[in-house]
Write a protein that holds these residues in place. Structure first.
Motif, short mmCIF file in Angstrom:
data_model
loop_
_atom_site.label_atom_id
_atom_site.label_comp_id
_atom_site.label_asym_id
_atom_site.label_seq_id
_atom_site.Cartn_x
_atom_site.Cartn_y
_atom_site.Cartn_z
N VAL A 12 26.32 -44.00 134.13
CA VAL A 12 26.46 -42.91 133.17
C VAL A 12 25.42 -43.11 132.08
O VAL A 12 25.31 -44.19 131.51
N SER A 13 24.63 -42.07 131.80
CA SER A 13 23.57 -42.15 130.79
C SER A 13 22.63 -43.32 131.06
O SER A 13 22.33 -44.12 130.18
N TRP A 14 22.17 -43.41 132.31
CA TRP A 14 21.36 -44.54 132.74
C TRP A 14 20.17 -44.81 131.82
O TRP A 14 19.87 -45.95 131.49
N ASP A 15 19.47 -43.78 131.39
CA ASP A 15 18.23 -43.96 130.63
C ASP A 15 18.46 -44.49 129.22
O ASP A 15 17.56 -45.12 128.65
N ILE A 38 26.39 -52.55 130.36
CA ILE A 38 26.08 -53.00 131.72
C ILE A 38 27.38 -53.22 132.51
O ILE A 38 28.35 -53.76 131.99
N TYR A 39 27.36 -52.79 133.79
CA TYR A 39 28.45 -53.09 134.72
C TYR A 39 27.80 -53.66 135.98
O TYR A 39 26.93 -53.03 136.58
N GLY A 56 28.17 -44.77 127.97
CA GLY A 56 27.53 -44.92 129.27
C GLY A 56 27.49 -46.36 129.73
O GLY A 56 27.94 -47.28 129.02
N PHE A 57 26.98 -46.59 130.92
CA PHE A 57 26.79 -47.94 131.43
C PHE A 57 25.86 -47.91 132.64
O PHE A 57 25.91 -46.99 133.45
N ARG A 58 24.98 -48.91 132.71
CA ARG A 58 24.10 -49.08 133.86
C ARG A 58 24.80 -49.96 134.89
O ARG A 58 25.26 -51.05 134.57
N LEU A 93 18.73 -56.39 130.47
CA LEU A 93 18.78 -55.28 131.43
C LEU A 93 19.08 -53.93 130.78
O LEU A 93 19.17 -52.93 131.48
N SER A 94 19.26 -53.91 129.48
CA SER A 94 19.78 -52.70 128.82
C SER A 94 18.75 -51.98 127.95
O SER A 94 19.12 -51.10 127.18
N MET A 95 17.48 -52.35 128.06
CA MET A 95 16.47 -51.74 127.19
C MET A 95 15.97 -50.43 127.79
O MET A 95 16.03 -50.21 128.99
#
Length: 619
Positions: A97-100, A105-106, A487-489, A541-543
């Motif tokens: 969700v809202s990757w960009d 992080i998941y 969100g979460f990647r 990983l979240s930048m």
């Protein structure tokens, strides 16, 4: 040109290097059986423990009698902690969700492997870790870390296996190593988790009475007994219902064992409210709720006593006071003194203490899971949640332990309660706390409504819970959650992006190499390669990142130039020059992007001229 490692860091080798810095004479060489061949012997650095004992002879414990916590399999657990793995985290944008834009992080995968993969990207950067591991009640599934065991022997031993064959097994009371297996599973994960904590960070571990003593012993060894904060108690029931036939006692509480990284962790504390602080306003004071507080000093000597006078009655009070004469006279003018018969007191007003949080107790009271169970049933009707952690319990922990901007890691994330609590607290105080959730994709029973509704694993359930809760929070508080990150990647543990030839090129003969079209696996995308490089280079990983086309080549820019990557074949010099002109901190390409050594040398020269501080690597 330097080649990327593309595997988890060799922590054992790093520790040997640290020993070498202090005691170089204790380092020797031994045959590296993993990388040696009959025709080519490879040697590695090892510690000469006899020499180390001699140097530290005054502190070495000799013999078997020593105070320590041990169990069957402990040595194997220690070795497992420091084994390298050739795995990676593959991005799953379609499940995100809202990757960009999201910073959450998941990760789907075995948490031991995940912790190893995160060692460089999140080393010393997580302030709060919370986990709710299996309690080892006799029915819990534990992780099996001996992946060398054959499927047949595994099935014969346990009779329980999952879709990955070797990941989970039921640790029953009949198992002769009942406690040992649990300790082995936990030890390696806790050891790796400690590395990720900030210097002022802390870890919180939920547990009940079954393994409390073993957990405390293990945590004392890993984190140090001096860093023990407390074994926090919370009640899962408000009353003792029923009459236990055995001993007339009903167990109503569980624990959250808390340890700091190095003793400097400090709770945020509990926000002061009228109710929590005992503030009332019985006289309708226009300044708002207040409470009584002593003004008499219990430490000053009697010779410092002086007299104050009630302006309404003229009555005199002589004593040693906690305030100076000038301060007390000002308080009298402001009508802040309550003139009691024997000893005056002062009014403390709530409005003056809004920035002061209260210390918290080690007993957190009652957090009934029933309301959370009902909430989750309404949220996802097809799913039955077994013993979910009360959402209010997690909200309280996060509110008293995490500062705005902090990240919490939960590597036994289950149904996603920690992520839910982070988003809810952020919505309530407009905060920016972040989460990293890790969960093994334990399969759902095919007979359940959850499976029939499309939830194949507990990861599917946890991710869907976070999606629905995030949407619900934004719908309920649209005015205060405009910038709220719900969100979460999503990432998934998988085998390395690289073919075996990448690691064992020396074992392949020339006629075999022609059969290998690429050192990168054919099913891997640019995004897979990019995030594999981030792990290898130790970037979070979240930048934010972007991709663009430059002369037909896809160029990826991560965090505004922390790293720029291009994985296309035959990259022209003009594209290399454009990347170099941007002067990124790091640049990475595929080894096959260049036609032979002269082309690689040319790339190096371009960066030396246009971006001399950029580190350039290839995969």
């Amino acid at each position: 040109m330097e080649k990327m490692r593309m595997e988890s860091p060799d922590i054992a080798a790093q520790n040997i290097d640290k020993v070498a810095e202090l005691f170089p004479s204790c380092i020797t060489e031994a045959l590296d059986e993993e990388h040696s061949t009959p025709d080519h012997k490879v040697y590695k650095k090892v510690v000469n423990f006899d020499m180390l004992r001699q140097i530290l002879s005054g502190d070495v414990l000799e013999g078997d009698e020593a105070y320590e916590f041990s169990w069957v399999g402990k040595k194997a657990a220690v070795i497992e902690t420091y084994k390298r793995i050739r795995k990676t985290l593959r991005p799953i944008p379609e499940a995100s969700v809202s990757w960009d834009t999201t910073q959450n992080i998941y990760i789907e995968g075995d948490n031991l492997e995940v912790l190893k993969l995160l060692q460089e990207s999140y080393l010393g950067s997580i302030r709060v870790i919370y986990i709710d591991p299996p309690y080892n009640t006799g029915n819990d599934f534990l992780y099996r870390d001996d992946f060398s065991q054959t499927l047949q022997s595994y099935e014969e031993e346990t009779g329980v296996f999952d879709e990955d064959d070797l990941r989970l097994y039921r640790n029953t009371n009949a198992n002769g190593r009942f406690h040992s297996d649990w300790c082995s599973m936990m030890y390696s994960r806790l050891s790796l988790a400690r590395n990720l904590l900030t210097d002022d960070g802390a870890i919180f571990v939920s547990i009940d009475e079954h393994e409390l003593s073993d957990l405390l012993s293990m945590m004392n060894e890993i984190f140090g007994e001096e860093n023990f904060i407390d074994a926090i108690v919370w009640d899962k029931k408000a009353s003792a219902k029923g009459v236990p036939p055995r001993n007339m006692m009903v167990n109503v509480h569980e624990y959250i064992v808390a340890y700091s990284k190095n003793g400097t962790f400090r709770f945020i504390g509990e926000r002061r409210t009228a109710e929590s602080g005992g503030f009332k306003n019985p006289d309708n004071d226009p300044r708002g709720p207040w409470r009584m507080s002593n003004i008499k000093s219990t430490t000053k000597p009697i010779e410092e006593a002086f007299t104050i006078v009630d302006p309404n009655t003229g009555k005199e009070y002589t004593n040693t006071w906690a305030f100076s004469r000038e301060s007390l006279e000002q308080m009298i003018k402001e009508d802040r003194i309550l003139w009691k018969e024997t000893l005056p007191k002062q009014k403390e007003f709530l409005y003056e203490m809004t920035n002061e949080n209260m210390a918290i107790k080690s007993n957190w009271g009652v957090f009934d899971a029933q309301s959370t169970t009902v909430f989750l049933k309404n949220l996802i009707p097809q799913v039955h949640f077994d013993n979910p952690k009360p959402i209010n319990l997690m909200k309280y922990l996060i509110s008293v332990a995490m500062r705005d901007g902090d990240t919490v890691l939960d590597f036994f994330s289950g149904s996603g309660t920690t992520a839910h609590a982070v988003m809810q607290i952020n919505a309530e105080d407009n905060g920016n706390r972040k989460f990293i959730m890790v969960q093994i994709p334990e399969p759902c029973d095919e007979k359940t409504e959850a499976y029939k509704a499309g939830f194949k694993s507990i990861c599917d359930i946890g991710e869907e819970r976070i999606r629905r809760v995030g949407k619900q929070i934004k719908e309920e508080s649209p005015l205060t959650t405009g910038s709220l990150d719900t969100g979460f990647r999503v990432f998934r543990v998988d085998e390395s992006n690289m073919n075996d030839v990448y690691y064992f090129a020396g074992e392949y003969k020339q006629d075999m190499l022609s059969m290998l079209e690429s050192n990168v696996k054919s099913d891997r995308t640019d995004l897979d390669l990019l995030f594999g490089c981030l792990l290898d280079w130790g970037l979070p990983l979240s930048m934010p990142y972007t991709s663009e086309q430059i002369e037909g080549c896809t160029v990826h820019t991560y965090n505004d130039g922390d790293l720029i990557a291009c994985f296309d074949e035959n990259i022209p010099d003009s594209v290399i020059k454009e990347i170099a002109k941007r002067q990124p901190l790091r640049a990475v390409f595929r080894d096959s992007s260049f036609d032979g050594s002269p082309a690689k040398i040319n790339v190096g020269e371009i960066f030396k001229m246009l971006a001399p501080d950029t580190r350039v690597k290839v995969i």
